[in-house]
Design a protein around this motif. Structure first.
Motif, PDB file in Angstrom:
ATOM      1  N   LEU A 128       0.756  -1.017  -0.122  1.00  0.00           N
ATOM      2  CA  LEU A 128      -0.054   0.051  -0.031  1.00  0.00           C
ATOM      3  C   LEU A 128       0.736   1.269   0.056  1.00  0.00           C
ATOM      4  O   LEU A 128       2.076   1.136   0.122  1.00  0.00           O
ATOM      5  N   SER A 129       0.161   2.436  -0.124  1.00  0.00           N
ATOM      6  CA  SER A 129       0.982   3.702  -0.468  1.00  0.00           C
ATOM      7  C   SER A 129       0.503   4.628   0.798  1.00  0.00           C
ATOM      8  O   SER A 129      -0.737   4.473   1.345  1.00  0.00           O
ATOM      9  N   THR A 130       1.495   5.502   0.811  1.00  0.00           N
ATOM     10  CA  THR A 130       1.108   6.647   1.678  1.00  0.00           C
ATOM     11  C   THR A 130       1.605   7.921   0.873  1.00  0.00           C
ATOM     12  O   THR A 130       2.380   7.804   0.216  1.00  0.00           O
ATOM     13  N   PRO A 131       0.993   9.155   1.255  1.00  0.00           N
ATOM     14  CA  PRO A 131      -0.010   9.441   2.184  1.00  0.00           C
ATOM     15  C   PRO A 131      -1.466   8.934   1.810  1.00  0.00           C
ATOM     16  O   PRO A 131      -2.006   8.929   0.392  1.00  0.00           O
ATOM     17  N   SER A 132      -2.364   8.382   2.551  1.00  0.00           N
ATOM     18  CA  SER A 132      -3.701   7.845   2.197  1.00  0.00           C
ATOM     19  C   SER A 132      -4.688   7.980   3.259  1.00  0.00           C
ATOM     20  O   SER A 132      -3.966   8.235   4.608  1.00  0.00           O
ATOM     21  N   ALA A 133      -5.892   7.890   2.972  1.00  0.00           N
ATOM     22  CA  ALA A 133      -7.088   7.817   3.821  1.00  0.00           C
ATOM     23  C   ALA A 133      -7.857   6.794   3.956  1.00  0.00           C
ATOM     24  O   ALA A 133      -8.056   6.241   2.547  1.00  0.00           O
ATOM     25  N   ALA A 134      -8.421   6.326   4.984  1.00  0.00           N
ATOM     26  CA  ALA A 134      -9.422   5.339   5.089  1.00  0.00           C
ATOM     27  C   ALA A 134     -10.639   5.983   5.863  1.00  0.00           C
ATOM     28  O   ALA A 134     -10.482   6.585   6.891  1.00  0.00           O
ATOM     29  N   VAL A 135     -12.011   6.095   4.968  1.00  0.00           N
ATOM     30  CA  VAL A 135     -12.874   6.802   5.797  1.00  0.00           C
ATOM     31  C   VAL A 135     -14.019   5.624   5.907  1.00  0.00           C
ATOM     32  O   VAL A 135     -14.338   4.775   5.099  1.00  0.00           O
ATOM     33  N   PHE A 136     -14.491   5.828   7.151  1.00  0.00           N
ATOM     34  CA  PHE A 136     -15.563   4.734   7.676  1.00  0.00           C
ATOM     35  C   PHE A 136     -16.599   5.732   8.014  1.00  0.00           C
ATOM     36  O   PHE A 136     -16.707   6.691   8.478  1.00  0.00           O
ATOM     37  N   ASP A 137     -17.708   4.967   7.777  1.00  0.00           N
ATOM     38  CA  ASP A 137     -19.125   5.810   8.158  1.00  0.00           C
ATOM     39  C   ASP A 137     -19.553   5.448   9.354  1.00  0.00           C
ATOM     40  O   ASP A 137     -18.751   4.868  10.348  1.00  0.00           O
ATOM     41  N   ALA A 138     -20.823   5.879  10.000  1.00  0.00           N
ATOM     42  CA  ALA A 138     -21.261   5.632  11.385  1.00  0.00           C
ATOM     43  C   ALA A 138     -21.424   4.446  11.733  1.00  0.00           C
ATOM     44  O   ALA A 138     -21.210   3.848  13.193  1.00  0.00           O
ATOM     45  N   ARG A 139     -21.469   3.427  10.797  1.00  0.00           N
ATOM     46  CA  ARG A 139     -21.562   2.030  11.264  1.00  0.00           C
ATOM     47  C   ARG A 139     -20.368   1.212  11.109  1.00  0.00           C
ATOM     48  O   ARG A 139     -20.211  -0.233  11.137  1.00  0.00           O
ATOM     49  N   SER A 140     -19.190   1.977  10.997  1.00  0.00           N
ATOM     50  CA  SER A 140     -17.985   1.644  10.893  1.00  0.00           C
ATOM     51  C   SER A 140     -17.584   0.748   9.574  1.00  0.00           C
ATOM     52  O   SER A 140     -16.661  -0.150   9.603  1.00  0.00           O
ATOM     53  N   THR A 141     -18.374   0.966   8.636  1.00  0.00           N
ATOM     54  CA  THR A 141     -18.083   0.207   7.243  1.00  0.00           C
ATOM     55  C   THR A 141     -17.236   1.179   6.671  1.00  0.00           C
ATOM     56  O   THR A 141     -17.294   2.309   6.290  1.00  0.00           O
ATOM     57  N   LEU A 142     -16.183   0.540   6.007  1.00  0.00           N
ATOM     58  CA  LEU A 142     -15.164   1.264   4.956  1.00  0.00           C
ATOM     59  C   LEU A 142     -15.793   1.687   3.795  1.00  0.00           C
ATOM     60  O   LEU A 142     -16.715   0.756   3.056  1.00  0.00           O
ATOM     61  N   VAL A 143     -15.744   2.910   3.620  1.00  0.00           N
ATOM     62  CA  VAL A 143     -16.534   3.633   2.556  1.00  0.00           C
ATOM     63  C   VAL A 143     -15.683   4.356   1.598  1.00  0.00           C
ATOM     64  O   VAL A 143     -15.909   4.802   0.359  1.00  0.00           O
ATOM     65  N   TYR A 144     -14.188   4.461   1.805  1.00  0.00           N
ATOM     66  CA  TYR A 144     -13.339   4.902   0.982  1.00  0.00           C
ATOM     67  C   TYR A 144     -11.888   4.371   1.375  1.00  0.00           C
ATOM     68  O   TYR A 144     -11.499   4.553   2.637  1.00  0.00           O
ATOM     69  N   PHE A 145     -11.140   4.368   0.518  1.00  0.00           N
ATOM     70  CA  PHE A 145      -9.726   4.270   0.847  1.00  0.00           C
ATOM     71  C   PHE A 145      -9.057   4.528  -0.445  1.00  0.00           C
ATOM     72  O   PHE A 145      -9.248   4.191  -1.667  1.00  0.00           O
ATOM     73  N   GLY A 146      -7.941   5.215  -0.499  1.00  0.00           N
ATOM     74  CA  GLY A 146      -7.319   5.924  -1.310  1.00  0.00           C
ATOM     75  C   GLY A 146      -6.501   7.052  -0.840  1.00  0.00           C
ATOM     76  O   GLY A 146      -6.312   7.350   0.225  1.00  0.00           O
ATOM     77  N   PRO A 147      -5.953   7.849  -1.895  1.00  0.00           N
ATOM     78  CA  PRO A 147      -5.006   8.955  -1.542  1.00  0.00           C
ATOM     79  C   PRO A 147      -6.077   9.950  -1.404  1.00  0.00           C
ATOM     80  O   PRO A 147      -7.233  10.147  -1.741  1.00  0.00           O
ATOM     81  N   TYR A 148      -5.382  11.100  -0.951  1.00  0.00           N
ATOM     82  CA  TYR A 148      -6.082  12.582  -0.414  1.00  0.00           C
ATOM     83  C   TYR A 148      -6.349  13.124  -1.672  1.00  0.00           C
ATOM     84  O   TYR A 148      -7.431  13.693  -1.913  1.00  0.00           O
ATOM     85  N   SER A 149      -5.435  13.176  -2.717  1.00  0.00           N
ATOM     86  CA  SER A 149      -5.490  13.666  -4.138  1.00  0.00           C
ATOM     87  C   SER A 149      -4.696  12.914  -5.106  1.00  0.00           C
ATOM     88  O   SER A 149      -3.919  12.031  -4.608  1.00  0.00           O
ATOM     89  N   ASP A 150      -4.960  13.011  -6.447  1.00  0.00           N
ATOM     90  CA  ASP A 150      -3.867  12.728  -7.270  1.00  0.00           C
ATOM     91  C   ASP A 150      -3.089  13.560  -7.805  1.00  0.00           C
ATOM     92  O   ASP A 150      -3.327  14.943  -7.546  1.00  0.00           O
ATOM     93  N   GLY A 151      -2.148  13.186  -8.554  1.00  0.00           N
ATOM     94  CA  GLY A 151      -1.109  14.342  -9.150  1.00  0.00           C
ATOM     95  C   GLY A 151       0.138  14.447  -8.301  1.00  0.00           C
ATOM     96  O   GLY A 151       0.375  13.873  -7.128  1.00  0.00           O
ATOM     97  N   ALA A 152       1.167  15.302  -8.831  1.00  0.00           N
ATOM     98  CA  ALA A 152       2.489  15.357  -8.067  1.00  0.00           C
ATOM     99  C   ALA A 152       2.362  16.087  -6.893  1.00  0.00           C
ATOM    100  O   ALA A 152       3.011  15.652  -5.889  1.00  0.00           O
ATOM    101  N   PHE A 153       1.164  16.897  -6.544  1.00  0.00           N
ATOM    102  CA  PHE A 153       1.101  17.834  -5.429  1.00  0.00           C
ATOM    103  C   PHE A 153      -0.142  17.691  -4.830  1.00  0.00           C
ATOM    104  O   PHE A 153      -1.164  17.448  -5.534  1.00  0.00           O
ATOM    105  N   CYS A 154      -0.316  17.502  -3.671  1.00  0.00           N
ATOM    106  CA  CYS A 154      -1.681  17.391  -2.861  1.00  0.00           C
ATOM    107  C   CYS A 154      -2.618  18.447  -3.183  1.00  0.00           C
ATOM    108  O   CYS A 154      -2.376  19.638  -2.488  1.00  0.00           O
ATOM    109  N   ALA A 155      -3.631  18.487  -4.217  1.00  0.00           N
ATOM    110  CA  ALA A 155      -4.714  19.344  -4.266  1.00  0.00           C
ATOM    111  C   ALA A 155      -5.453  19.599  -3.208  1.00  0.00           C
ATOM    112  O   ALA A 155      -5.869  18.439  -2.797  1.00  0.00           O
ATOM    113  N   SER A 156      -5.874  20.455  -2.781  1.00  0.00           N
ATOM    114  CA  SER A 156      -7.077  20.595  -2.014  1.00  0.00           C
ATOM    115  C   SER A 156      -8.382  21.138  -2.352  1.00  0.00           C
ATOM    116  O   SER A 156      -8.262  21.996  -3.340  1.00  0.00           O
TER     117      SER A 156
END
Length: 195
Positions: A128-156
């Motif tokens: 797996l890679s970093t920086p990355s995020a896993a997001v869980f909903d209120a039922r603790s179900t995984l709803v997202y995994f992946g990078p914060y952004s794509d590209g050479a620099f982290c866009a917001s």
């Protein structure tokens, strides 16, 4: 050969070498976030790691697990974006946890990310890679995994993958799961545990 021609040739060669050195230094970590093998086995691993942290507080609408390794050069590009996300969603019921690859980084993670409720050591995330995020909903179900952004620099901004899914998590209703492993950007491998 005339001195002007030699001088110009040296300047051009110097410029090309500087450009190559810059590219190697700045862009050597540009790659696909994860390969197909990781895609096949990953969601279950992340869900187990995230749920084993602790149950969500009753008033929480979700949890973001920030997979952070300060030894990754790409982390410097995502730092401000992650802090912005934590500040924007802390008041909306999102709990923040920082996952680090070794115990010696726990205190540093809590100082670096003061919005985080805890920091945990997660060693077994091979491939797996970093920086990355896993997001869980209120039922603790995984709803997202992946990078914060794509590209050479982290866009917001509100249109990055993590913010899109967090907007869904804090809103009433179902959240469509998103496994975002094919993004291209600046990522480092999660360190393998030392034996």
């Amino acid at each position: 050969m005339r001195p002007q021609t030699v001088g110009k040739s040296l300047v051009v060669c110097w410029g090309v070498l500087i450009a190559i050195a810059f590219w190697l230094f700045a862009y050597q970590d540009l790659r696909i976030f994860a390969d197909d093998e990781v895609l096949a086995r990953f969601p279950e691993e992340v869900a187990r790691a995230g749920i084993s942290i602790s149950p969500l507080p009753k008033n929480a609408t979700g949890r973001l697990v920030n997979f952070w390794n300060p030894d990754c050069r790409c982390s410097r590009f995502s730092q401000a974006h992650i802090e912005d996300i934590m500040q924007a969603y802390a008041g909306q019921g999102i709990e923040f946890v920082v996952a680090v690859p070794k115990k010696s980084l726990v205190n540093q993670a809590l100082v670096t990310f003061p919005e985080a409720s805890s920091a945990v050591v997660v060693e077994q995330l091979e491939g797996l890679s970093t920086p990355s995020a896993a997001v869980f909903d209120a039922r603790s179900t995984l709803v997202y995994f992946g990078p914060y952004s794509d590209g050479a620099f982290c866009a917001s901004g509100d249109s990055t993958p993590v913010e899109l899914i967090l907007n869904d998590v804090v809103a009433p209703g179902e959240v469509a799961p998103w496994l975002n492993l094919s993004a291209f950007g600046c990522y480092c491998d999660w360190p393998a545990p030392r034996s």
